[in-house]
Design a protein around this motif. Structure first.
Motif, PDB file in Angstrom:
ATOM      1  N   VAL A  70     -14.832 146.057 159.358  1.00 16.84           N
ATOM      2  CA  VAL A  70     -14.386 145.190 158.480  1.00 16.84           C
ATOM      3  C   VAL A  70     -13.887 143.842 159.193  1.00 16.84           C
ATOM      4  O   VAL A  70     -13.073 143.954 160.231  1.00 16.84           O
ATOM      5  CB  VAL A  70     -13.142 145.673 157.532  1.00 16.84           C
ATOM      6  CG1 VAL A  70     -13.983 146.657 156.615  1.00 16.84           C
ATOM      7  CG2 VAL A  70     -12.136 145.954 158.154  1.00 16.84           C
ATOM      8  N   GLY A  71     -14.038 142.739 158.510  1.00 20.58           N
ATOM      9  CA  GLY A  71     -13.497 141.493 159.070  1.00 20.58           C
ATOM     10  C   GLY A  71     -12.698 140.561 157.987  1.00 20.58           C
ATOM     11  O   GLY A  71     -13.173 140.883 156.927  1.00 20.58           O
ATOM     12  N   HIS A  72     -11.927 139.856 158.418  1.00 22.86           N
ATOM     13  CA  HIS A  72     -11.116 139.012 157.682  1.00 22.86           C
ATOM     14  C   HIS A  72     -11.035 137.558 158.364  1.00 22.86           C
ATOM     15  O   HIS A  72     -10.860 137.658 159.436  1.00 22.86           O
ATOM     16  CB  HIS A  72      -9.766 139.588 157.118  1.00 22.86           C
ATOM     17  CG  HIS A  72      -9.063 138.637 156.295  1.00 22.86           C
ATOM     18  ND1 HIS A  72      -9.339 138.343 154.900  1.00 22.86           N
ATOM     19  CD2 HIS A  72      -7.897 137.826 156.684  1.00 22.86           C
ATOM     20  CE1 HIS A  72      -8.469 137.454 154.547  1.00 22.86           C
ATOM     21  NE2 HIS A  72      -7.697 137.048 155.485  1.00 22.86           N
ATOM     22  N   ILE A  73     -11.670 136.620 157.416  1.00 22.57           N
ATOM     23  CA  ILE A  73     -11.448 135.501 157.956  1.00 22.57           C
ATOM     24  C   ILE A  73     -10.581 134.456 157.119  1.00 22.57           C
ATOM     25  O   ILE A  73     -10.773 134.481 155.841  1.00 22.57           O
ATOM     26  CB  ILE A  73     -12.893 134.573 158.004  1.00 22.57           C
ATOM     27  CG1 ILE A  73     -13.744 135.497 158.809  1.00 22.57           C
ATOM     28  CG2 ILE A  73     -12.826 133.265 158.596  1.00 22.57           C
ATOM     29  CD1 ILE A  73     -15.272 134.991 158.857  1.00 22.57           C
ATOM     30  N   HIS A  74      -9.676 133.782 157.555  1.00 20.91           N
ATOM     31  CA  HIS A  74      -8.839 132.558 156.897  1.00 20.91           C
ATOM     32  C   HIS A  74      -9.065 131.582 157.487  1.00 20.91           C
ATOM     33  O   HIS A  74      -8.977 130.973 158.603  1.00 20.91           O
ATOM     34  CB  HIS A  74      -7.319 133.094 156.840  1.00 20.91           C
ATOM     35  CG  HIS A  74      -6.703 131.748 156.169  1.00 20.91           C
ATOM     36  ND1 HIS A  74      -5.664 131.411 156.850  1.00 20.91           N
ATOM     37  CD2 HIS A  74      -6.524 131.285 154.992  1.00 20.91           C
ATOM     38  CE1 HIS A  74      -4.985 130.535 156.156  1.00 20.91           C
ATOM     39  NE2 HIS A  74      -5.575 130.348 154.936  1.00 20.91           N
ATOM     40  N   VAL A  75      -9.533 130.544 156.714  1.00 22.37           N
ATOM     41  CA  VAL A  75      -9.858 128.900 157.012  1.00 22.37           C
ATOM     42  C   VAL A  75      -9.179 127.923 156.087  1.00 22.37           C
ATOM     43  O   VAL A  75      -8.937 128.219 154.862  1.00 22.37           O
ATOM     44  CB  VAL A  75     -11.275 128.781 157.237  1.00 22.37           C
ATOM     45  CG1 VAL A  75     -12.025 129.507 158.230  1.00 22.37           C
ATOM     46  CG2 VAL A  75     -12.161 128.968 155.474  1.00 22.37           C
ATOM     47  N   SER A  76      -8.807 126.974 156.624  1.00 22.12           N
ATOM     48  CA  SER A  76      -8.242 126.169 155.559  1.00 22.12           C
ATOM     49  C   SER A  76      -8.206 124.656 156.175  1.00 22.12           C
ATOM     50  O   SER A  76      -7.659 124.522 157.531  1.00 22.12           O
ATOM     51  CB  SER A  76      -6.662 126.346 155.435  1.00 22.12           C
ATOM     52  OG  SER A  76      -5.811 125.470 154.959  1.00 22.12           O
ATOM     53  N   TRP A  77      -8.612 123.818 155.462  1.00 23.29           N
ATOM     54  CA  TRP A  77      -8.217 122.447 155.803  1.00 23.29           C
ATOM     55  C   TRP A  77      -6.913 121.859 155.386  1.00 23.29           C
ATOM     56  O   TRP A  77      -6.553 120.750 155.950  1.00 23.29           O
ATOM     57  CB  TRP A  77      -9.363 121.259 155.243  1.00 23.29           C
ATOM     58  CG  TRP A  77     -10.994 121.642 155.971  1.00 23.29           C
ATOM     59  CD1 TRP A  77     -12.060 122.239 155.241  1.00 23.29           C
ATOM     60  CD2 TRP A  77     -11.187 121.002 157.141  1.00 23.29           C
ATOM     61  NE1 TRP A  77     -13.242 122.412 155.961  1.00 23.29           N
ATOM     62  CE2 TRP A  77     -12.615 121.391 157.311  1.00 23.29           C
ATOM     63  CE3 TRP A  77     -10.766 120.223 158.081  1.00 23.29           C
ATOM     64  CZ2 TRP A  77     -13.335 120.853 158.471  1.00 23.29           C
ATOM     65  CZ3 TRP A  77     -11.384 119.832 159.242  1.00 23.29           C
ATOM     66  CH2 TRP A  77     -12.724 120.410 159.292  1.00 23.29           C
ATOM     67  N   ALA A  78      -6.579 122.413 154.504  1.00 20.81           N
ATOM     68  CA  ALA A  78      -5.057 122.112 153.946  1.00 20.81           C
ATOM     69  C   ALA A  78      -3.977 122.352 154.597  1.00 20.81           C
ATOM     70  O   ALA A  78      -2.871 121.707 154.779  1.00 20.81           O
ATOM     71  CB  ALA A  78      -5.090 122.665 152.770  1.00 20.81           C
ATOM     72  N   ASP A  79      -3.959 123.466 155.679  1.00 16.48           N
ATOM     73  CA  ASP A  79      -3.054 123.811 156.417  1.00 16.48           C
ATOM     74  C   ASP A  79      -2.784 122.974 157.779  1.00 16.48           C
ATOM     75  O   ASP A  79      -3.708 122.953 158.553  1.00 16.48           O
ATOM     76  CB  ASP A  79      -3.158 125.452 156.834  1.00 16.48           C
ATOM     77  CG  ASP A  79      -1.942 126.077 157.506  1.00 16.48           C
ATOM     78  OD1 ASP A  79      -1.153 125.490 158.068  1.00 16.48           O
ATOM     79  OD2 ASP A  79      -2.009 127.442 157.542  1.00 16.48           O
ATOM     80  N   PRO A  80      -1.547 122.560 157.680  1.00 12.77           N
ATOM     81  CA  PRO A  80      -1.303 121.608 158.963  1.00 12.77           C
ATOM     82  C   PRO A  80      -1.133 122.538 160.452  1.00 12.77           C
ATOM     83  O   PRO A  80      -1.290 121.981 161.479  1.00 12.77           O
ATOM     84  CB  PRO A  80      -0.085 120.725 158.814  1.00 12.77           C
ATOM     85  CG  PRO A  80       0.654 121.807 157.743  1.00 12.77           C
ATOM     86  CD  PRO A  80      -0.351 122.349 156.869  1.00 12.77           C
ATOM     87  N   ASN A  81      -0.974 123.757 160.025  1.00 13.20           N
ATOM     88  CA  ASN A  81      -0.742 124.375 161.489  1.00 13.20           C
ATOM     89  C   ASN A  81      -2.158 125.009 161.720  1.00 13.20           C
ATOM     90  O   ASN A  81      -2.643 125.736 161.190  1.00 13.20           O
ATOM     91  CB  ASN A  81       0.016 126.040 161.187  1.00 13.20           C
ATOM     92  CG  ASN A  81       0.416 126.591 162.218  1.00 13.20           C
ATOM     93  OD1 ASN A  81       0.429 126.218 163.454  1.00 13.20           O
ATOM     94  ND2 ASN A  81       0.473 127.823 161.931  1.00 13.20           N
ATOM     95  N   LYS A  82      -2.686 124.447 163.075  1.00 13.03           N
ATOM     96  CA  LYS A  82      -3.896 124.809 163.618  1.00 13.03           C
ATOM     97  C   LYS A  82      -3.820 126.165 164.202  1.00 13.03           C
ATOM     98  O   LYS A  82      -3.095 126.487 164.983  1.00 13.03           O
ATOM     99  CB  LYS A  82      -4.331 123.827 164.573  1.00 13.03           C
ATOM    100  CG  LYS A  82      -5.862 123.512 164.993  1.00 13.03           C
ATOM    101  CD  LYS A  82      -5.785 122.274 165.905  1.00 13.03           C
ATOM    102  CE  LYS A  82      -7.461 122.178 166.360  1.00 13.03           C
ATOM    103  NZ  LYS A  82      -7.614 121.065 167.210  1.00 13.03           N
ATOM    104  N   VAL A  83      -4.872 126.972 163.813  1.00  8.91           N
ATOM    105  CA  VAL A  83      -4.938 128.211 164.396  1.00  8.91           C
ATOM    106  C   VAL A  83      -6.338 128.502 164.704  1.00  8.91           C
ATOM    107  O   VAL A  83      -6.897 128.526 163.869  1.00  8.91           O
ATOM    108  CB  VAL A  83      -4.352 129.268 163.351  1.00  8.91           C
ATOM    109  CG1 VAL A  83      -4.659 130.700 163.869  1.00  8.91           C
ATOM    110  CG2 VAL A  83      -2.939 128.923 163.246  1.00  8.91           C
ATOM    111  N   ARG A  84      -6.591 128.794 165.864  1.00  5.10           N
ATOM    112  CA  ARG A  84      -7.987 129.668 166.396  1.00  5.10           C
ATOM    113  C   ARG A  84      -7.807 130.748 167.100  1.00  5.10           C
ATOM    114  O   ARG A  84      -7.592 131.125 168.380  1.00  5.10           O
ATOM    115  CB  ARG A  84      -8.623 128.564 167.315  1.00  5.10           C
ATOM    116  CG  ARG A  84      -9.001 127.287 166.628  1.00  5.10           C
ATOM    117  CD  ARG A  84     -10.095 126.541 167.671  1.00  5.10           C
ATOM    118  NE  ARG A  84      -9.964 125.199 167.327  1.00  5.10           N
ATOM    119  CZ  ARG A  84     -10.250 124.161 168.017  1.00  5.10           C
ATOM    120  NH1 ARG A  84     -10.741 124.585 169.247  1.00  5.10           N
ATOM    121  NH2 ARG A  84     -10.109 122.991 167.643  1.00  5.10           N
TER     122      ARG A  84
END
Length: 166
Positions: free
Chosen positions: A25-39
């Motif tokens: 299983v995989g989970h992806i969270h993406v956000s243009w609205a979140d100012p905290n940049k995570v990769r």
């Protein structure tokens, strides 16, 4: 599930759950609205966890030799009755040179074109990515309803699932 947090025409926050053969299983969270940049990519197995953090210049990869397993006892009635065996081990941070991923990918592609070699990611894998993205879009339109992808015309071994096909 997609959210229009910035009130734009497109979903700008997404929570994506994926399932693959063999119980992966995989989970992806993406956000243009979140100012905290995570990769960050985290892979969790029964006895190790590997974290790739593209934004960490010192420890881009960390390998945690930690694990957990459930003692094979009768089926517990509640959470508190689970008997977990925890294993705590070392954390390893291998030295990995900093490089530009898109430059590496483009360079590899050009190398393969010039030499007539097959790229690490070929047309079959590209098609798989497009199918997953289309399924995500369809799921967002359906308010997060699961969307099955038809893989009947693809040999899943070509996508790296050789060990999970019976």
């Amino acid at each position: 599930v997609g959210v229009h947090a910035l009130r734009s025409k497109r979903a700008d926050v997404g929570f994506i759950s994926l399932s693959y053969p063999g119980g992966i299983v995989g989970h992806i969270h993406v956000s243009w609205a979140d100012p905290n940049k995570v990769r960050e990519v985290v892979v969790v197995c029964s006895d190790q966890r590997i974290v790739f953090n593209d934004l960490d210049p010192l420890e881009r990869v960390r390998i945690f030799n930690k694990g957990v397993r459930v003692d094979p006892v009768d089926e517990p009635i509640g959470f508190g009755e689970y008997n977990l065996q925890l294993r705590d081990g070392d954390i390893t941070s291998p030295a990995i040179p900093v490089s530009e991923p898109l430059k590496n990918q483009s360079g590899h592609f050009l190398h393969c074109v010039r030499r007539g070699e097959i790229a690490f990611t070929d047309a079959t894998q590209g098609m798989a990515v497009v199918r997953v993205m289309e399924a995500i879009d369809e799921s967002v339109v359906q308010n997060g309803a699961p969307v099955e992808i038809d893989w009947s015309d693809v040999d899943l071994r070509d996508l790296g699932f050789a060990d999970t096909i019976r």
